[in-house]
Design a protein around this motif. Sequence first.
Motif, mmCIF file in Angstrom:
data_model
loop_
_atom_site.group_PDB
_atom_site.id
_atom_site.type_symbol
_atom_site.label_atom_id
_atom_site.label_comp_id
_atom_site.label_asym_id
_atom_site.label_seq_id
_atom_site.Cartn_x
_atom_site.Cartn_y
_atom_site.Cartn_z
ATOM 1 N N TYR A 1 0.883 -1.166 0.000
ATOM 2 C CA TYR A 1 0.000 0.000 0.000
ATOM 3 C C TYR A 1 0.918 1.212 0.000
ATOM 4 C CZ TYR A 1 -3.246 -3.565 1.538
ATOM 5 O OH TYR A 1 -3.996 -4.702 1.623
ATOM 6 N N GLN A 2 0.717 2.112 -0.953
ATOM 7 C CA GLN A 2 1.625 3.248 -1.019
ATOM 8 C C GLN A 2 0.951 4.496 -1.544
ATOM 9 O OE1 GLN A 2 4.940 2.077 -3.406
ATOM 10 N NE2 GLN A 2 3.737 1.701 -5.227
ATOM 11 N N VAL A 3 1.529 5.605 -1.136
ATOM 12 C CA VAL A 3 1.072 6.915 -1.593
ATOM 13 C C VAL A 3 2.286 7.665 -2.129
ATOM 14 C CG1 VAL A 3 -0.916 7.089 -0.051
ATOM 15 C CG2 VAL A 3 1.323 7.884 0.744
ATOM 16 N N CYS B 1 8.245 14.379 -3.895
ATOM 17 C CA CYS B 1 9.299 14.102 -4.883
ATOM 18 C C CYS B 1 8.899 13.011 -5.874
ATOM 19 C CB CYS B 1 10.593 13.706 -4.179
ATOM 20 S SG CYS B 1 11.317 15.040 -3.207
ATOM 21 N N ASP B 2 7.701 12.478 -5.756
ATOM 22 C CA ASP B 2 7.204 11.457 -6.683
ATOM 23 C C ASP B 2 6.420 12.143 -7.796
ATOM 24 O OD1 ASP B 2 8.231 9.194 -5.290
ATOM 25 O OD2 ASP B 2 6.620 9.433 -3.827
ATOM 26 N N PHE B 3 7.157 12.689 -8.745
ATOM 27 C CA PHE B 3 6.544 13.477 -9.811
ATOM 28 C C PHE B 3 5.625 12.616 -10.665
ATOM 29 C CE2 PHE B 3 10.768 15.231 -8.827
ATOM 30 C CZ PHE B 3 10.337 16.416 -8.260
ATOM 31 N N PHE B 4 4.589 13.234 -11.190
ATOM 32 C CA PHE B 4 3.601 12.608 -12.072
ATOM 33 C C PHE B 4 2.731 11.581 -11.360
ATOM 34 C CE2 PHE B 4 7.458 13.582 -14.600
ATOM 35 C CZ PHE B 4 6.954 14.693 -15.250
ATOM 36 N N ARG B 5 2.641 11.662 -10.035
ATOM 37 C CA ARG B 5 1.740 10.816 -9.256
ATOM 38 C C ARG B 5 0.798 11.733 -8.493
ATOM 39 N NH1 ARG B 5 1.815 5.537 -10.525
ATOM 40 N NH2 ARG B 5 0.248 5.605 -8.925
ATOM 41 N N SER B 6 -0.461 11.372 -8.451
ATOM 42 C CA SER B 6 -1.436 12.212 -7.747
ATOM 43 C C SER B 6 -2.046 11.519 -6.537
ATOM 44 C CB SER B 6 -2.544 12.634 -8.717
ATOM 45 O OG SER B 6 -3.219 11.494 -9.202
ATOM 46 N N ASP B 7 -1.709 10.264 -6.315
ATOM 47 C CA ASP B 7 -2.300 9.490 -5.218
ATOM 48 C C ASP B 7 -1.523 9.734 -3.925
ATOM 49 O OD1 ASP B 7 -0.193 8.282 -6.521
ATOM 50 O OD2 ASP B 7 -0.962 6.253 -6.321
ATOM 51 N N THR B 8 -1.777 10.900 -3.325
ATOM 52 C CA THR B 8 -1.000 11.333 -2.168
ATOM 53 C C THR B 8 -1.637 10.968 -0.823
ATOM 54 O OG1 THR B 8 -2.041 13.508 -2.188
ATOM 55 C CG2 THR B 8 0.009 13.263 -3.448
ATOM 56 N N ARG B 9 -2.812 10.381 -0.853
ATOM 57 C CA ARG B 9 -3.482 10.025 0.396
ATOM 58 C C ARG B 9 -4.442 8.876 0.141
ATOM 59 N NH1 ARG B 9 -7.019 14.587 3.162
ATOM 60 N NH2 ARG B 9 -8.856 13.356 2.753
ATOM 61 N N MET B 10 -4.516 7.952 1.082
ATOM 62 C CA MET B 10 -5.488 6.859 0.986
ATOM 63 C C MET B 10 -5.796 6.335 2.379
ATOM 64 S SD MET B 10 -3.131 3.596 -0.356
ATOM 65 C CE MET B 10 -4.440 2.922 -1.241
ATOM 66 N N THR B 11 -6.936 5.699 2.499
ATOM 67 C CA THR B 11 -7.322 5.027 3.727
ATOM 68 C C THR B 11 -7.462 3.543 3.420
ATOM 69 O OG1 THR B 11 -8.489 6.985 4.508
ATOM 70 C CG2 THR B 11 -9.045 4.920 5.570
ATOM 71 N N VAL B 12 -6.843 2.710 4.244
ATOM 72 C CA VAL B 12 -6.933 1.264 4.072
ATOM 73 C C VAL B 12 -7.393 0.648 5.390
ATOM 74 C CG1 VAL B 12 -5.164 1.187 2.277
ATOM 75 C CG2 VAL B 12 -4.507 0.833 4.650
ATOM 76 N N GLU B 13 -7.981 -0.524 5.292
ATOM 77 C CA GLU B 13 -8.347 -1.275 6.485
ATOM 78 C C GLU B 13 -7.571 -2.580 6.480
ATOM 79 O OE1 GLU B 13 -12.243 -3.152 8.668
ATOM 80 O OE2 GLU B 13 -12.432 -1.240 7.632
#
Length: 154
Positions: free
Chosen positions: A53-55, A59-71
């Motif tokens: 699981y990663q966000v 410095c991770d250019f061209f990625r927009s998934d900067t936040r998530m919630t997991v269970e």
Amino acid sequence: MRVGVISDSHGMTGRLSTLLMAMEAEGPLDALIHLGDGYHDLSDLGVPLPPIYQVAGNCDFFRSDTRMTVELSGARLLLTHGHYQNVKQNREQLFSVALDEHVHAALYGHTHIQKMEWRSGLLLLNPGSAMNGCYAILNINRLGAIDAKLYGQE
């Protein structure tokens, strides 16, 4: 459930391999969390890994998934790099987002400084910088209770 938590590997895949071996020396990992600034580093290792699981970090250019919630095993976890929550200034915005998301823990990176605190029953945890040899392990029991430990020093 045993979960490895890393952040800020910044392309240092050799160091990351060493950390993964250290994490698994005490038992197999059921999941691995990467909190940004090295988004592709785990896939660059070319070895079998547990579910990841990663966000993305700043410095991770061209990625927009900067936040998530997991269970995981009944525990709700907020994953973020932390730059949008201004964690270098303080953790108030992160804490507010975590309350809004109804999570048991907010995991973040960005500062490169290990930090673990419990606030109103909520865990705020920064594993520190993987490129500097730091990580965290979460043990989550079947009821969703979290026990966390920091490894390495910064």
